[in-house]
Design an enzyme around this catalytic site. Sequence first.
Site, PDB file in Angstrom:
ATOM      1  N   CYS A   1       5.524  -0.109   7.389  1.00 10.84           N
ATOM      2  CA  CYS A   1       5.247   1.032   6.519  1.00 10.84           C
ATOM      3  C   CYS A   1       6.500   1.335   5.711  1.00 10.84           C
ATOM      4  O   CYS A   1       7.603   1.342   6.262  1.00 10.84           O
ATOM      5  CB  CYS A   1       4.876   2.250   7.361  1.00 10.84           C
ATOM      6  SG  CYS A   1       4.520   3.729   6.393  1.00 10.84           S
ATOM      7  N   LEU A   2       6.334   1.592   4.421  1.00 11.70           N
ATOM      8  CA  LEU A   2       7.489   1.916   3.578  1.00 11.70           C
ATOM      9  C   LEU A   2       8.184   3.193   4.058  1.00 11.70           C
ATOM     10  O   LEU A   2       9.368   3.372   3.788  1.00 11.70           O
ATOM     11  CB  LEU A   2       7.046   2.072   2.119  1.00 11.70           C
ATOM     12  CG  LEU A   2       6.653   0.752   1.429  1.00 11.70           C
ATOM     13  CD1 LEU A   2       5.988   1.034   0.082  1.00 11.70           C
ATOM     14  CD2 LEU A   2       7.875  -0.139   1.240  1.00 11.70           C
TER      15      LEU A   2
ATOM     16  N   GLY B   1       0.835  -1.196   0.000  1.00  8.73           N
ATOM     17  CA  GLY B   1       0.000   0.000   0.000  1.00  8.73           C
ATOM     18  C   GLY B   1       0.869   1.244   0.000  1.00  8.73           C
ATOM     19  O   GLY B   1       1.971   1.236   0.543  1.00  8.73           O
TER      20      GLY B   1
ATOM     21  N   HIS C   1      -2.351   8.005   6.630  1.00  6.93           N
ATOM     22  CA  HIS C   1      -1.350   8.852   5.953  1.00  6.93           C
ATOM     23  C   HIS C   1      -1.984  10.151   5.444  1.00  6.93           C
ATOM     24  O   HIS C   1      -1.332  11.193   5.407  1.00  6.93           O
ATOM     25  CB  HIS C   1      -0.720   8.118   4.762  1.00  6.93           C
ATOM     26  CG  HIS C   1       0.361   7.157   5.136  1.00  6.93           C
ATOM     27  ND1 HIS C   1       1.544   7.541   5.724  1.00  6.93           N
ATOM     28  CD2 HIS C   1       0.442   5.807   4.994  1.00  6.93           C
ATOM     29  CE1 HIS C   1       2.307   6.476   5.919  1.00  6.93           C
ATOM     30  NE2 HIS C   1       1.657   5.402   5.496  1.00  6.93           N
TER      31      HIS C   1
ATOM     32  N   HIS D   1      -4.709   1.929   7.438  1.00  9.09           N
ATOM     33  CA  HIS D   1      -3.319   2.384   7.556  1.00  9.09           C
ATOM     34  C   HIS D   1      -3.031   3.494   6.532  1.00  9.09           C
ATOM     35  O   HIS D   1      -2.464   4.535   6.872  1.00  9.09           O
ATOM     36  CB  HIS D   1      -2.373   1.196   7.344  1.00  9.09           C
ATOM     37  CG  HIS D   1      -0.926   1.539   7.264  1.00  9.09           C
ATOM     38  ND1 HIS D   1      -0.008   1.156   8.228  1.00  9.09           N
ATOM     39  CD2 HIS D   1      -0.211   2.251   6.337  1.00  9.09           C
ATOM     40  CE1 HIS D   1       1.183   1.625   7.888  1.00  9.09           C
ATOM     41  NE2 HIS D   1       1.100   2.282   6.742  1.00  9.09           N
ATOM     42  N   GLU D   2      -3.441   3.261   5.283  1.00  6.16           N
ATOM     43  CA  GLU D   2      -3.173   4.255   4.231  1.00  6.16           C
ATOM     44  C   GLU D   2      -3.991   5.519   4.448  1.00  6.16           C
ATOM     45  O   GLU D   2      -3.510   6.635   4.176  1.00  6.16           O
ATOM     46  CB  GLU D   2      -3.455   3.658   2.846  1.00  6.16           C
ATOM     47  CG  GLU D   2      -2.605   2.439   2.474  1.00  6.16           C
ATOM     48  CD  GLU D   2      -1.122   2.651   2.653  1.00  6.16           C
ATOM     49  OE1 GLU D   2      -0.640   3.799   2.524  1.00  6.16           O
ATOM     50  OE2 GLU D   2      -0.420   1.663   2.949  1.00  6.16           O
TER      51      GLU D   2
ATOM     52  N   GLN E   1       3.385   9.874   0.571  1.00  7.13           N
ATOM     53  CA  GLN E   1       4.663   9.171   0.757  1.00  7.13           C
ATOM     54  C   GLN E   1       5.643   9.436  -0.383  1.00  7.13           C
ATOM     55  O   GLN E   1       6.838   9.176  -0.256  1.00  7.13           O
ATOM     56  CB  GLN E   1       4.430   7.655   0.908  1.00  7.13           C
ATOM     57  CG  GLN E   1       3.726   7.304   2.225  1.00  7.13           C
ATOM     58  CD  GLN E   1       3.466   5.821   2.336  1.00  7.13           C
ATOM     59  OE1 GLN E   1       2.491   5.314   1.801  1.00  7.13           O
ATOM     60  NE2 GLN E   1       4.331   5.101   3.017  1.00  7.13           N
TER      61      GLN E   1
HETATM   62  C1  QAP Z   1       0.831  -0.833   5.000  1.00 10.18           C
HETATM   63  O1  QAP Z   1       2.916  -1.405   4.215  1.00 10.18           O
HETATM   64  C2  QAP Z   1       0.400  -2.068   5.743  1.00 10.18           C
HETATM   65  O2  QAP Z   1       9.551  -1.820   6.823  1.00 10.18           O
HETATM   66  C3  QAP Z   1       1.629  -1.105   3.763  1.00 10.18           C
HETATM   67  O3  QAP Z   1      11.571  -2.570   5.226  1.00 10.18           O
HETATM   68  C4  QAP Z   1       1.300  -2.919   6.346  1.00 10.18           C
HETATM   69  O4  QAP Z   1       3.647  -2.000   2.206  1.00 10.18           O
HETATM   70  C5  QAP Z   1      -0.909  -2.356   5.838  1.00 10.18           C
HETATM   71  C6  QAP Z   1       7.650  -2.499   3.785  1.00 10.18           C
HETATM   72  C7  QAP Z   1       0.860  -4.054   7.013  1.00 10.18           C
HETATM   73  C8  QAP Z   1      -1.337  -3.478   6.482  1.00 10.18           C
HETATM   74  C9  QAP Z   1      -0.458  -4.330   7.075  1.00 10.18           C
HETATM   75  C10 QAP Z   1       7.961  -2.136   5.086  1.00 10.18           C
HETATM   76  C11 QAP Z   1       8.689  -2.895   2.956  1.00 10.18           C
HETATM   77  C12 QAP Z   1       6.296  -2.443   3.263  1.00 10.18           C
HETATM   78  C13 QAP Z   1       9.256  -2.173   5.550  1.00 10.18           C
HETATM   79  C14 QAP Z   1       3.897  -1.825   3.369  1.00 10.18           C
HETATM   80  C15 QAP Z   1      10.291  -2.571   4.719  1.00 10.18           C
HETATM   81  C16 QAP Z   1      10.002  -2.929   3.405  1.00 10.18           C
HETATM   82  C17 QAP Z   1       5.232  -1.989   3.949  1.00 10.18           C
HETATM   83 CO    CO Z   2       2.439   3.504   5.591  1.00 12.64          CO
END
Ligand code: QAP
Ligand code: CO
Length: 173
Positions: free
Chosen positions: A96-97, A46, A142, A138-139, A51
């Site tokens: 989270c990215l 997401g 943001h 979550h999004e 971001q």
């Molecule tokens: C949000 O998160 C989310 O720390 C999206 O080193 C996460 O795409 C919603 C990511 C979990 C629901 C459940 C995070 C990639 C990606 C990192 C992501 C990383 C590399 C996170």
């Molecule tokens: Co995020």
Amino acid sequence: MTIYPILKEPDPILRQISKPVDAVTPELQKLMDDMLETMYAAPGIGLAAIQIGEPIRVIVMDISDLENGEAKNPLYFVNPEIIERSEAVKTYKEGCLSVPEIYDYVERPDVITVKFLDYHGQEQILHAEDLLSVCIQHEMDHLEGVLFIDRLSKLKRKLAMTKLRKKNKIKLV
Ligand code: QAP
Ligand code: CO
């Protein structure tokens, strides 16, 4: 297609409140394509426009299990609004990215109903549960300048911030 750099905490831009979009134009569709490409490249499930530094209420998502051969299923949310949320809550381990390598449990409403415009500017209503529900919430945080670490206990948040700061310091050397 363009892959954008992803802003990382503590970038103050991530704290901006995103503005509603007037209309889904070809320019916005191009931005959504680029956001999706940026998200797939990361890889993530997401991404909100803020971001990549665009303070507009736009989210892209794909929660399909691409690593295990599932087909892509990109989702686009323009001006999303949660119109119903369950009393019942669920805890999910989030990341989270914009907060790399930090993962922790966040409690949120289990089931939501969300109204939004899709890639073609059509209004849609979606009932979401499980990972999809978590990801939309979550999004949508943001869009209000909120990160999942803001929803952790004070102590856990502090630990996460220290870990992030250490990582950034190492990068500067
Ligand atoms: C949000 O998160 C989310 O720390 C999206 O080193 C996460 O795409 C919603 C990511 C979990 C629901 C459940 C995070 C990639 C990606 C990192 C992501 C990383 C590399 C996170
Ligand atoms: Co995020």
